[in-house]
Design an enzyme around this catalytic site. Sequence first.
Site, short mmCIF file in Angstrom:
data_model
loop_
_atom_site.label_atom_id
_atom_site.label_comp_id
_atom_site.label_asym_id
_atom_site.label_seq_id
_atom_site.Cartn_x
_atom_site.Cartn_y
_atom_site.Cartn_z
N SER A 136 0.93 -1.15 0.08
CA SER A 136 0.14 0.01 0.06
C SER A 136 0.93 1.11 -0.03
O SER A 136 2.10 1.25 0.49
CB SER A 136 -0.78 0.15 1.30
OG SER A 136 -1.65 1.25 1.37
N TYR A 149 -3.37 0.00 10.29
CA TYR A 149 -3.03 -0.43 9.03
C TYR A 149 -1.60 -0.14 8.40
O TYR A 149 -1.13 -0.76 7.87
CB TYR A 149 -4.34 0.12 8.30
CG TYR A 149 -4.36 -0.15 6.72
CD1 TYR A 149 -4.73 -1.42 6.45
CD2 TYR A 149 -3.96 0.75 5.64
CE1 TYR A 149 -4.62 -1.79 4.92
CE2 TYR A 149 -3.77 0.21 4.42
CZ TYR A 149 -4.07 -0.70 3.89
OH TYR A 149 -4.12 -1.23 2.65
N LYS A 153 1.24 -2.33 6.97
CA LYS A 153 1.55 -2.00 5.68
C LYS A 153 3.22 -1.90 5.50
O LYS A 153 3.85 -2.39 4.50
CB LYS A 153 0.82 -1.23 4.70
CG LYS A 153 -0.58 -1.79 4.58
CD LYS A 153 -0.51 -3.03 3.35
CE LYS A 153 -1.78 -3.71 3.19
NZ LYS A 153 -1.77 -4.77 2.21
#
Length: 243
Positions: A136, A149, A153
Amino acid sequence: MSGVDGATAVVTGAGSGIGRALAESLSERGARPVLADVDGAALNGVATRLDASAVVTDVSVPEEVERLARTAGDVDVVCLNAGVVGADLGAPWEVSARDWERVFAVNVGGVVNGLRAFVPRLLASGRTAHVLITGSLAGVATFPGGGAYGPSKHAVVAVAEHAAMALSGTPVGVSVVCPALVSTGMSAEGVDAAHVAERALDTIEDGTFAVVDEQWRDTVVAGARRLASGRHPAPPAPTDPTR
Ligand SMILES: NC(=O)c1ccc[n+]([C@@H]2O[C@H](COP(=O)([O-])OP(=O)(O)OC[C@H]3O[C@@H](n4cnc5c(N)ncnc54)[C@H](O)[C@@H]3O)[C@@H](O)[C@H]2O)c1
């Protein structure tokens, strides 16, 4: 490997979004997809439409990913794509312990479990093969908020780099896609998942390691410079395309 025509290609998180788009593009390019997702209904819908094999798999469980690798047989391409956003999207201390654990178990554990299950088999086969990892933009730039998150990532991108260096000189290639917002089950806004999937699959042939959208490259470089020179972090921003 040159092209994916005739390849057997595993895709995790294939029931929706980028994974579904990867499965569709692989099919269009002549590959035989083997699809995996924790959501059996979504998975079977995609698999039936594409006439592909389906293995219900929770990528956070090593034994289930091992079973996927055993079931898939001789594989040429492995797309480790499944991922989740947590329920808590605030600052690190506002995220529950459970959320930290779950997001890391799926996003990082899913990639690591995939590498552990597939890479020894790919190396033993001696065939040219490729591992495509969905990272990402949040893994190469640090955004405020977003809970577990972004940190997960960052770990995914580090694992991808680690794997690429360890597999250098072998017939197994590695690449990582780092998209900004993509319109999927995870995000209501963003670019078309089909576009991301096409660019991702192109890395198998064109030798690119990481895909980062052009408008975000300067801010990624600026963030690394800030860190290396001891300055405090600042929120990343895209380059204005009109300038
Ligand atoms: N949508 C975005 O804006 C965006 C941007 C950058 C990166 N990504 C990454 O793209 C990947 C795919 O996400 P998406 O946007 O297509 O979201 P999505 O929610 O549309 O699809 C994710 C799929 O993964 C599956 N999944 C979730 N947990 C799983 C598990 N434990 N085991 C197996 N499958 C599981 C879900 O059932 C779903 O089908 C993720 O790794 C995500 O982090 C998304």
